[in-house]
Design a protein around this motif. Structure first.
Motif, mmCIF file in Angstrom:
data_model
loop_
_atom_site.group_PDB
_atom_site.id
_atom_site.type_symbol
_atom_site.label_atom_id
_atom_site.label_comp_id
_atom_site.label_asym_id
_atom_site.label_seq_id
_atom_site.Cartn_x
_atom_site.Cartn_y
_atom_site.Cartn_z
ATOM 1 N N ILE A 133 11.281 -6.822 -5.997
ATOM 2 C CA ILE A 133 10.113 -5.969 -6.211
ATOM 3 C C ILE A 133 10.028 -4.960 -5.076
ATOM 4 N N GLU A 134 9.825 -3.703 -5.438
ATOM 5 C CA GLU A 134 9.772 -2.649 -4.427
ATOM 6 C C GLU A 134 8.633 -2.897 -3.443
ATOM 7 N N ILE A 135 8.926 -2.693 -2.175
ATOM 8 C CA ILE A 135 7.932 -2.907 -1.128
ATOM 9 C C ILE A 135 6.945 -1.744 -1.104
ATOM 10 N N GLN A 136 5.661 -2.057 -1.151
ATOM 11 C CA GLN A 136 4.613 -1.044 -1.018
ATOM 12 C C GLN A 136 3.969 -1.209 0.360
ATOM 13 N N GLY A 254 -8.548 8.121 -0.134
ATOM 14 C CA GLY A 254 -7.730 9.119 -0.816
ATOM 15 C C GLY A 254 -6.290 8.703 -1.018
ATOM 16 N N PHE A 255 -6.018 7.401 -0.912
ATOM 17 C CA PHE A 255 -4.655 6.907 -1.139
ATOM 18 C C PHE A 255 -4.457 6.709 -2.645
ATOM 19 N N THR A 256 -4.513 7.807 -3.375
ATOM 20 C CA THR A 256 -4.554 7.726 -4.840
ATOM 21 C C THR A 256 -3.338 8.343 -5.524
ATOM 22 N N ASP A 257 -2.301 8.628 -4.765
ATOM 23 C CA ASP A 257 -1.095 9.183 -5.389
ATOM 24 C C ASP A 257 -0.505 8.168 -6.367
ATOM 25 N N PRO A 258 -0.030 8.629 -7.529
ATOM 26 C CA PRO A 258 0.579 7.691 -8.481
ATOM 27 C C PRO A 258 1.878 7.113 -7.928
ATOM 28 N N VAL A 259 2.121 5.863 -8.229
ATOM 29 C CA VAL A 259 3.352 5.206 -7.786
ATOM 30 C C VAL A 259 4.051 4.602 -8.999
ATOM 31 N N ASP A 260 5.369 4.642 -8.964
ATOM 32 C CA ASP A 260 6.157 4.019 -10.031
ATOM 33 C C ASP A 260 6.308 2.538 -9.723
ATOM 34 N N VAL A 261 5.858 1.720 -10.648
ATOM 35 C CA VAL A 261 5.949 0.273 -10.480
ATOM 36 C C VAL A 261 6.673 -0.304 -11.687
ATOM 37 N N PRO A 279 -1.595 6.073 -15.072
ATOM 38 C CA PRO A 279 -0.668 5.822 -13.959
ATOM 39 C C PRO A 279 -1.283 4.917 -12.895
ATOM 40 N N ILE A 280 -0.464 4.055 -12.325
ATOM 41 C CA ILE A 280 -0.918 3.176 -11.248
ATOM 42 C C ILE A 280 -0.955 3.970 -9.952
ATOM 43 N N ARG A 281 -2.078 3.898 -9.256
ATOM 44 C CA ARG A 281 -2.239 4.618 -7.995
ATOM 45 C C ARG A 281 -1.852 3.715 -6.822
ATOM 46 N N PHE A 282 -1.575 4.346 -5.692
ATOM 47 C CA PHE A 282 -1.196 3.582 -4.506
ATOM 48 C C PHE A 282 -2.290 2.586 -4.132
ATOM 49 N N CYS A 283 -3.551 3.021 -4.184
ATOM 50 C CA CYS A 283 -4.655 2.139 -3.797
ATOM 51 C C CYS A 283 -4.759 0.922 -4.713
ATOM 52 N N ASP A 284 -4.310 1.069 -5.968
ATOM 53 C CA ASP A 284 -4.357 -0.056 -6.904
ATOM 54 C C ASP A 284 -3.407 -1.177 -6.493
ATOM 55 N N LYS A 285 -2.392 -0.844 -5.703
ATOM 56 C CA LYS A 285 -1.394 -1.830 -5.276
ATOM 57 C C LYS A 285 -1.680 -2.387 -3.891
ATOM 58 N N MET A 286 -2.762 -1.937 -3.268
ATOM 59 C CA MET A 286 -3.086 -2.438 -1.930
ATOM 60 C C MET A 286 -3.586 -3.878 -2.019
ATOM 61 N N SER A 287 -3.016 -4.738 -1.189
ATOM 62 C CA SER A 287 -3.400 -6.147 -1.178
ATOM 63 C C SER A 287 -3.079 -6.738 0.184
ATOM 64 N N SER A 288 -3.379 -8.009 0.342
ATOM 65 C CA SER A 288 -3.132 -8.683 1.622
ATOM 66 C C SER A 288 -1.648 -8.671 1.980
ATOM 67 N N HIS A 289 -0.764 -8.687 0.977
ATOM 68 C CA HIS A 289 0.678 -8.686 1.251
ATOM 69 C C HIS A 289 1.110 -7.418 1.989
ATOM 70 N N MET A 290 0.350 -6.346 1.805
ATOM 71 C CA MET A 290 0.729 -5.075 2.405
ATOM 72 C C MET A 290 0.614 -5.104 3.926
#
Length: 347
Positions: A133-136, A254-261, A279-290
């Motif tokens: 899985i690509e690292i975000q 404002g971390f809302t740029d779309p990301v390919d997942v 589209p999935i935004r960068f902020c949507d992928k933010m989690s504790s793993h980051m």
């Protein structure tokens, strides 16, 4: 011919693990997180059997003849195909399916070594699928924004401000979520005017001692106001609420740029989209793993030698997981260098 219900044996497998009758090879108890994963596998097996009518049973193969062994081999082939197909049809991806199969293989080893039930080696043919899985991660500029932008911080609620501080602390130290919320004042050492964080990882048992920058010290001092040295620095917060709040912070920043997942099913990439098919935004992928991923890649990007980064992160030399961070950091640096070269070309 001995037949035993698989579900009851799997339940016993979990119970023996919970009570400590089943231990790791080094004598340590199995972690609660692993036991919870066993319970999820049991639930999946139960639902699979109920929805498909597949009879889940265990047979002792020690006295089976050649024809009966062939029947047993075909039974477990059919089980593997049926169970994995069931998981895929329910929206699961390779990593999750592989984790279920890996647990089932562990269960079969338990039957052989602990219960002395000879089930044959058919489970060794169960293929454990994996996907990369690509690292975000946050870029250094994004992390710097969260650390230093006071006007942004003033717009946050108290809850968001606390989560932001914890997130920044994690992105600096590389601690896992579970380790962050176990920190007490005893983990912080002040020597010769310098602050250090001393931690023994809950997961890997690795001990690390890391010097803290001033902004991390300020975060520690702000949230450790309690005089009780045994009290945890950051209090208590569920992982769900932490991740939910983190996504709010990312959107506000404002971390809302779309990301390919994309995820993989049977080795084939499947592009992911949000529930609203947007589209999935960068902020949507933010989690504790980051947090941990950002800390490691930031150290590498800013030029910290690999062996020192591994010492902080607890990775072993040559580990595949650490190499992923190295490749990500190199890709980021290549992109930034290309931008620099582009500017030089236009001068």
């Amino acid at each position: 011919m001995i037949r035993k219900p698989l579900i009851s044996l799997f339940t016993q497998f979990i119970r023996d693990t919970e009570t400590g009758r089943r231990l790791k090879k080094n004598g340590e108890r199995i972690r609660p997180d692993s036991i919870q994963n066993y319970k999820y596998v049991l639930l999946n097996l139960t639902r699979f059997s109920e929805s498909t009518g597949f009879d889940l049973r265990i047979r002792d193969t020690s006295r089976l003849n050649k024809r009966e062994l062939l029947v047993e081999k075909n039974y477990w082939k059919k089980f593997y195909r049926g169970f994995t197909d069931y998981l895929y049809k329910n929206g699961c991806h390779d990593n999750y399916v592989g984790a279920n199969i890996k647990t089932i293989r562990v269960f079969f080893n338990y039957l052989k070594t602990e219960k002395h039930i000879h089930t044959g080696d058919f489970h060794k043919q169960f293929y454990v699928r994996k996907e990369e899985i690509e690292i975000q991660v946050l870029s250094p500029d994004q992390l710097k924004f969260l650390i230093h932008d006071k006007s942004f911080e003033e717009k946050l609620t108290d809850r968001q401000r606390k989560v932001k501080d914890i997130f920044v602390f994690g992105c600096t130290t590389g601690l896992r979520f579970s380790d962050l919320f176990l920190l007490t004042k005893h983990n912080f050492e002040h020597t010769d005017g310098k602050w250090y964080l001393k931690v023994k990882s809950k997961k890997t048992k690795a001990f690390t001692k890391v010097r803290l920058p001033e902004y991390a010290v300020r975060i520690f001092e702000q949230w450790s106001a309690s005089n009780n040295k045994r009290a945890t620095v950051f209090g208590q917060l569920s992982l769900f609420n932490f991740n939910k709040t983190l996504k709010e912070i990312g959107e506000a920043a404002g971390f809302t740029d779309p990301v390919d997942v994309s995820r993989e099913k049977l080795g084939k990439a499947v592009k992911m989209a949000s529930s609203a098919n947007t589209p999935i935004r960068f902020c949507d992928k933010m989690s504790s793993h980051m947090m941990r991923r950002t800390a490691i890649t930031t150290m590498l990007i800013l030029g910290m030698p690999d062996h020192l980064v591994r010492k902080v992160s607890g990775h072993t030399q040559g580990g595949n997981s650490f190499n992923r961070y190295v490749h990500h950091a190199q890709a980021y640096m290549d992109t930034e260098i290309e931008k620099l070269h582009g500017k030089l070309e236009t001068i």
